[in-house]
Write a protein that holds these residues in place. Sequence first.
Motif, short mmCIF file in Angstrom:
data_model
loop_
_atom_site.label_atom_id
_atom_site.label_comp_id
_atom_site.label_asym_id
_atom_site.label_seq_id
_atom_site.Cartn_x
_atom_site.Cartn_y
_atom_site.Cartn_z
N VAL A 35 0.87 -1.17 0.00
CA VAL A 35 0.00 0.00 0.00
C VAL A 35 0.91 1.22 0.00
O VAL A 35 1.81 1.34 0.84
N LYS A 36 0.71 2.09 -0.98
CA LYS A 36 1.46 3.35 -1.02
C LYS A 36 0.62 4.44 -0.38
O LYS A 36 -0.55 4.61 -0.74
N VAL A 37 1.20 5.15 0.56
CA VAL A 37 0.48 6.15 1.34
C VAL A 37 1.01 7.54 0.99
O VAL A 37 2.22 7.75 0.94
N THR A 38 0.10 8.46 0.75
CA THR A 38 0.45 9.86 0.55
C THR A 38 -0.12 10.69 1.68
O THR A 38 -1.31 10.57 2.00
N TRP A 39 0.74 11.52 2.29
CA TRP A 39 0.32 12.44 3.34
C TRP A 39 0.61 13.86 2.89
O TRP A 39 1.75 14.19 2.55
N LYS A 40 -0.40 14.71 2.91
CA LYS A 40 -0.24 16.13 2.57
C LYS A 40 -0.62 16.94 3.81
O LYS A 40 -1.78 17.02 4.20
N TYR A 41 0.40 17.53 4.43
CA TYR A 41 0.21 18.18 5.73
C TYR A 41 -0.45 19.55 5.58
O TYR A 41 -0.30 20.23 4.56
N ASP A 42 -1.17 19.95 6.62
CA ASP A 42 -1.87 21.23 6.58
C ASP A 42 -0.87 22.38 6.53
O ASP A 42 0.32 22.22 6.78
N ASP A 43 -1.39 23.57 6.19
CA ASP A 43 -0.52 24.74 5.98
C ASP A 43 0.31 25.08 7.21
O ASP A 43 1.51 25.36 7.09
N LEU A 44 -0.32 25.07 8.38
CA LEU A 44 0.40 25.48 9.59
C LEU A 44 1.50 24.49 9.94
O LEU A 44 2.64 24.89 10.23
N TYR A 45 1.18 23.20 9.91
CA TYR A 45 2.21 22.21 10.24
C TYR A 45 3.32 22.22 9.19
O TYR A 45 4.49 22.03 9.52
N SER A 46 2.96 22.45 7.92
CA SER A 46 3.98 22.56 6.88
C SER A 46 4.92 23.72 7.16
O SER A 46 6.14 23.63 6.94
N LEU A 47 4.36 24.82 7.65
CA LEU A 47 5.19 25.97 8.00
C LEU A 47 6.14 25.63 9.13
O LEU A 47 7.33 25.99 9.09
N PHE A 48 5.63 24.92 10.16
CA PHE A 48 6.50 24.51 11.26
C PHE A 48 7.64 23.62 10.75
O PHE A 48 8.80 23.77 11.16
N LEU A 49 7.30 22.67 9.87
CA LEU A 49 8.32 21.78 9.32
C LEU A 49 9.36 22.56 8.52
O LEU A 49 10.57 22.30 8.63
N ALA A 50 8.90 23.49 7.72
CA ALA A 50 9.82 24.30 6.91
C ALA A 50 10.77 25.08 7.79
O ALA A 50 11.98 25.18 7.49
N GLU A 51 10.26 25.60 8.91
CA GLU A 51 11.12 26.33 9.83
C GLU A 51 12.11 25.40 10.51
O GLU A 51 13.30 25.72 10.64
N ASP A 52 11.64 24.23 10.95
CA ASP A 52 12.51 23.28 11.64
C ASP A 52 13.63 22.79 10.74
O ASP A 52 14.77 22.62 11.19
N TYR A 53 13.31 22.54 9.47
CA TYR A 53 14.29 22.01 8.53
C TYR A 53 14.96 23.10 7.69
O TYR A 53 15.72 22.80 6.79
N LYS A 54 14.66 24.38 8.02
CA LYS A 54 15.27 25.52 7.33
C LYS A 54 15.07 25.41 5.82
O LYS A 54 16.02 25.51 5.03
N LEU A 55 13.81 25.22 5.43
CA LEU A 55 13.46 25.05 4.02
C LEU A 55 12.82 26.32 3.45
O LEU A 55 12.30 27.14 4.19
N ASP A 56 12.86 26.41 2.14
CA ASP A 56 12.14 27.44 1.39
C ASP A 56 12.41 28.85 1.91
O ASP A 56 11.47 29.60 2.20
N PRO A 57 13.68 29.26 1.99
CA PRO A 57 13.98 30.61 2.50
C PRO A 57 13.45 31.72 1.61
O PRO A 57 13.25 32.85 2.09
N ASP A 58 13.20 31.44 0.31
CA ASP A 58 12.66 32.47 -0.57
C ASP A 58 11.14 32.51 -0.57
O ASP A 58 10.51 33.32 -1.26
N HIS A 59 10.52 31.59 0.19
CA HIS A 59 9.07 31.57 0.40
C HIS A 59 8.28 31.49 -0.92
O HIS A 59 7.22 32.09 -1.06
N ASP A 60 8.80 30.68 -1.84
CA ASP A 60 8.06 30.49 -3.09
C ASP A 60 7.20 29.24 -3.07
O ASP A 60 6.53 28.90 -4.04
#
Length: 210
Positions: free
Chosen positions: A35-60
């Motif tokens: 079974v292949k599982v896809t998870w698409k996280y909500d906007d707020l949690y995605s923002l937290f993850l991006a901050e934790d992993y220092k991702l998307d500094p140009d915010h595109d």
Amino acid sequence: MLLASVTVPANAHPHIFVDTGLEIIFDNQGKLTHVKVTWKYDDLYSLFLAEDYKLDPDHDGELTDLERDHLTGFDADWVEGYAGDLEVVLGGKVLTLSGPLEPTADMVDGRIISTHLREVSGTPAIEGDTVSLKAFDPSHYTAYDMTLPVKVSGRSDCTFQRVEPDIDGQLAQMQALLLTLDADADLEENDIPLIGGEFATDIRVTCPAL
């Protein structure tokens, strides 16, 4: 899924919201293998993850290849005993699944999306049977919404149906149980069940005998 206005245990309120999709995979002998599982996280949690992993500094809202590699596997390092918030049932028996395989991760329009494979132990034959798949967190801390595509691969003769949960009915039952307890009662000691599975969409795949 809005529970804040209902008197239920505190951990029944979801804190993370995940759009979910499934691919049910059969081999060339018609047996269920993965079974292949896809998870698409909500906007707020995605923002937290991006901050934790220092991702998307140009915010595109997109990742570079290096950022994508850095993020891949972030949600695939599971503690022992964690079932991956996926339950697959055949003939009344919960099937054993592997841990996450071949993880991927990306960001699309600012939301983190990950995938992983779960191998089905024993590769059971689904011949005239129905296999049930539910994505849920037993404690309901994370709410999984089956809003992404669900598909069957490897067989063209299978059908599937979605059975949506009776949320109002389940909440009413939970309230009735809680009203029988004192305010300081321990829920576990009083056998109050975890409710995540009761709020999960049930994907039922039926395949004829080969």
